[in-house]
Design a protein around this motif. Sequence first.
Motif, PDB file in Angstrom:
ATOM      1  N   GLY A  93      -7.413   8.572   0.090  1.00 24.57           N
ATOM      2  CA  GLY A  93      -8.230   8.903  -1.068  1.00 24.57           C
ATOM      3  C   GLY A  93      -7.527   8.804  -2.409  1.00 24.57           C
ATOM      4  O   GLY A  93      -8.128   9.115  -3.441  1.00 24.57           O
ATOM      5  N   THR A  94      -6.267   8.347  -2.436  1.00 24.84           N
ATOM      6  CA  THR A  94      -5.531   8.268  -3.702  1.00 24.84           C
ATOM      7  C   THR A  94      -5.712   6.927  -4.406  1.00 24.84           C
ATOM      8  O   THR A  94      -5.378   6.799  -5.583  1.00 24.84           O
ATOM      9  N   GLY A  95      -6.187   5.915  -3.686  1.00 27.30           N
ATOM     10  CA  GLY A  95      -6.295   4.572  -4.240  1.00 27.30           C
ATOM     11  C   GLY A  95      -5.064   3.726  -3.999  1.00 27.30           C
ATOM     12  O   GLY A  95      -5.050   2.535  -4.328  1.00 27.30           O
ATOM     13  N   VAL A  96      -4.010   4.329  -3.415  1.00 23.66           N
ATOM     14  CA  VAL A  96      -2.788   3.586  -3.106  1.00 23.66           C
ATOM     15  C   VAL A  96      -2.928   2.939  -1.729  1.00 23.66           C
ATOM     16  O   VAL A  96      -3.283   3.606  -0.754  1.00 23.66           O
ATOM     17  N   GLN A  97      -2.659   1.646  -1.658  1.00 29.59           N
ATOM     18  CA  GLN A  97      -2.733   0.917  -0.400  1.00 29.59           C
ATOM     19  C   GLN A  97      -1.380   0.948   0.300  1.00 29.59           C
ATOM     20  O   GLN A  97      -0.330   0.879  -0.333  1.00 29.59           O
ATOM     21  N   VAL A  98      -1.421   1.024   1.639  1.00 29.13           N
ATOM     22  CA  VAL A  98      -0.209   0.939   2.444  1.00 29.13           C
ATOM     23  C   VAL A  98      -0.310  -0.315   3.299  1.00 29.13           C
ATOM     24  O   VAL A  98      -1.244  -0.468   4.086  1.00 29.13           O
ATOM     25  N   GLN A  99       0.637  -1.224   3.125  1.00 32.50           N
ATOM     26  CA  GLN A  99       0.665  -2.458   3.912  1.00 32.50           C
ATOM     27  C   GLN A  99       1.957  -2.503   4.702  1.00 32.50           C
ATOM     28  O   GLN A  99       3.006  -2.074   4.219  1.00 32.50           O
ATOM     29  N   ARG A 100       1.873  -3.044   5.918  1.00 32.40           N
ATOM     30  CA  ARG A 100       3.071  -3.166   6.748  1.00 32.40           C
ATOM     31  C   ARG A 100       3.276  -4.609   7.171  1.00 32.40           C
ATOM     32  O   ARG A 100       2.352  -5.286   7.588  1.00 32.40           O
ATOM     33  N   ASN A 101       4.517  -5.055   7.063  1.00 36.02           N
ATOM     34  CA  ASN A 101       4.914  -6.380   7.526  1.00 36.02           C
ATOM     35  C   ASN A 101       6.197  -6.221   8.326  1.00 36.02           C
ATOM     36  O   ASN A 101       7.280  -6.086   7.757  1.00 36.02           O
ATOM     37  N   GLY A 102       6.081  -6.192   9.649  1.00 35.48           N
ATOM     38  CA  GLY A 102       7.240  -5.937  10.488  1.00 35.48           C
ATOM     39  C   GLY A 102       7.770  -4.542  10.229  1.00 35.48           C
ATOM     40  O   GLY A 102       7.050  -3.553  10.333  1.00 35.48           O
ATOM     41  N   ASP A 103       9.032  -4.434   9.865  1.00 38.79           N
ATOM     42  CA  ASP A 103       9.634  -3.132   9.574  1.00 38.79           C
ATOM     43  C   ASP A 103       9.679  -2.841   8.082  1.00 38.79           C
ATOM     44  O   ASP A 103      10.436  -1.988   7.618  1.00 38.79           O
ATOM     45  N   GLN A 104       8.861  -3.531   7.312  1.00 42.67           N
ATOM     46  CA  GLN A 104       8.795  -3.337   5.865  1.00 42.67           C
ATOM     47  C   GLN A 104       7.442  -2.754   5.476  1.00 42.67           C
ATOM     48  O   GLN A 104       6.398  -3.256   5.887  1.00 42.67           O
ATOM     49  N   LEU A 105       7.461  -1.698   4.685  1.00 45.88           N
ATOM     50  CA  LEU A 105       6.246  -1.079   4.181  1.00 45.88           C
ATOM     51  C   LEU A 105       6.126  -1.343   2.683  1.00 45.88           C
ATOM     52  O   LEU A 105       7.117  -1.266   1.956  1.00 45.88           O
ATOM     53  N   THR A 106       4.911  -1.660   2.231  1.00 46.02           N
ATOM     54  CA  THR A 106       4.668  -1.869   0.808  1.00 46.02           C
ATOM     55  C   THR A 106       3.524  -0.973   0.354  1.00 46.02           C
ATOM     56  O   THR A 106       2.461  -0.952   0.969  1.00 46.02           O
ATOM     57  N   LEU A 107       3.768  -0.226  -0.709  1.00 50.71           N
ATOM     58  CA  LEU A 107       2.747   0.621  -1.316  1.00 50.71           C
ATOM     59  C   LEU A 107       2.276  -0.060  -2.594  1.00 50.71           C
ATOM     60  O   LEU A 107       3.076  -0.388  -3.462  1.00 50.71           O
ATOM     61  N   ILE A 108       0.958  -0.284  -2.695  1.00 52.00           N
ATOM     62  CA  ILE A 108       0.393  -0.944  -3.866  1.00 52.00           C
ATOM     63  C   ILE A 108      -0.372   0.085  -4.685  1.00 52.00           C
ATOM     64  O   ILE A 108      -1.375   0.638  -4.237  1.00 52.00           O
ATOM     65  N   MET A 109       0.121   0.330  -5.904  1.00 56.11           N
ATOM     66  CA  MET A 109      -0.462   1.342  -6.780  1.00 56.11           C
ATOM     67  C   MET A 109      -1.160   0.652  -7.940  1.00 56.11           C
ATOM     68  O   MET A 109      -0.489   0.093  -8.830  1.00 56.11           O
ATOM     69  N   PRO A 110      -2.483   0.627  -7.971  1.00 56.22           N
ATOM     70  CA  PRO A 110      -3.214  -0.040  -9.057  1.00 56.22           C
ATOM     71  C   PRO A 110      -2.867   0.552 -10.420  1.00 56.22           C
ATOM     72  O   PRO A 110      -2.714   1.770 -10.567  1.00 56.22           O
ATOM     73  N   GLY A 111      -2.751  -0.311 -11.424  1.00 58.95           N
ATOM     74  CA  GLY A 111      -2.366   0.130 -12.755  1.00 58.95           C
ATOM     75  C   GLY A 111      -3.341   1.111 -13.371  1.00 58.95           C
ATOM     76  O   GLY A 111      -2.937   2.001 -14.130  1.00 58.95           O
ATOM     77  N   ASN A 112      -4.621   0.991 -13.038  1.00 57.27           N
ATOM     78  CA  ASN A 112      -5.617   1.849 -13.690  1.00 57.27           C
ATOM     79  C   ASN A 112      -5.526   3.310 -13.254  1.00 57.27           C
ATOM     80  O   ASN A 112      -6.009   4.199 -13.951  1.00 57.27           O
ATOM     81  N   ILE A 113      -4.885   3.583 -12.114  1.00 56.28           N
ATOM     82  CA  ILE A 113      -4.729   4.981 -11.694  1.00 56.28           C
ATOM     83  C   ILE A 113      -3.316   5.489 -11.959  1.00 56.28           C
ATOM     84  O   ILE A 113      -3.052   6.686 -11.838  1.00 56.28           O
ATOM     85  N   THR A 114      -2.423   4.588 -12.330  1.00 50.66           N
ATOM     86  CA  THR A 114      -1.027   4.969 -12.518  1.00 50.66           C
ATOM     87  C   THR A 114      -0.653   5.147 -13.984  1.00 50.66           C
ATOM     88  O   THR A 114       0.083   6.072 -14.349  1.00 50.66           O
ATOM     89  N   PHE A 115      -1.183   4.266 -14.856  1.00 50.77           N
ATOM     90  CA  PHE A 115      -0.823   4.264 -16.273  1.00 50.77           C
ATOM     91  C   PHE A 115      -2.058   4.070 -17.145  1.00 50.77           C
ATOM     92  O   PHE A 115      -3.040   3.449 -16.728  1.00 50.77           O
ATOM     93  N   ALA A 116      -1.979   4.549 -18.367  1.00 49.73           N
ATOM     94  CA  ALA A 116      -3.005   4.229 -19.369  1.00 49.73           C
ATOM     95  C   ALA A 116      -2.794   2.782 -19.815  1.00 49.73           C
ATOM     96  O   ALA A 116      -1.712   2.204 -19.631  1.00 49.73           O
ATOM     97  N   THR A 117      -3.829   2.189 -20.398  1.00 47.00           N
ATOM     98  CA  THR A 117      -3.749   0.803 -20.847  1.00 47.00           C
ATOM     99  C   THR A 117      -2.593   0.602 -21.827  1.00 47.00           C
ATOM    100  O   THR A 117      -2.408   1.382 -22.761  1.00 47.00           O
TER     101      THR A 117
END
Length: 219
Positions: A93-117
């Motif tokens: 429910g935070t809007g942050v995506q969790v992606q996994r590629n093998g033993d690597q995890l990537t968190l994708i944080m959209p700019g609109n929920i992280t920072f002001a324009t």
Amino acid sequence: MNKWRNLAILTAGVTMLAACTNNPYTGESEAGKSGIYGGIGAVTGAVIGAATSSKKDRGKGALIGAAVGGAAGGGYGYYVDKQEAQLRQRLVGTGVQVQRNGDQLTLIMPGNITFATNSSDISSSFYPTLNSLVTVFKEFDKSGINIVGHTDSTGSLALNQNLSNARAQSVASYLSSNGVAGNRISAYGAGPNQPIASNATEQGRAQNRRVEITLQQMQ
């Protein structure tokens, strides 16, 4: 001869079981690296256990060796399994995506929920999410943390480069100031050079404005 044939059947079965893992979110069976490495470790352990046991104890030795070898072989992959489960649970429910590629995890944080324009100041509403990341990162301290800021292509290249770098550094500073070891963290800005969508549409540009955190085993 029959004992070694039985050992081969045993280790093959252990390998199949170790290699089949269930996705905790879909319930589907999947072959993860932890399972594959665990299977390899199980086979190796079973062979060594049998070879170093007396004739009458070879079956027992193979089972013990398979268990020990399987656990050791799972290694970092099993560690990532647990880390991924924690992140997915905390980021619902935070809007942050969790992606996994093998033993690597990537968190994708959209700019609109992280920072002001056009700002590198973290939005106050995003602090609880970052605090959740801090908790997980401190618990799973064997992972390196690589933070990369990204922008869309609107505006000058220099402006976007500086903004993306400042945003990545802001996230890095927040993590380190809240107890995540600084020697685990790297941060830089990629500007508009790594788009994940078309910059020709507003929707695409919104996707490109993001911060990504990649977690992988420290060297």
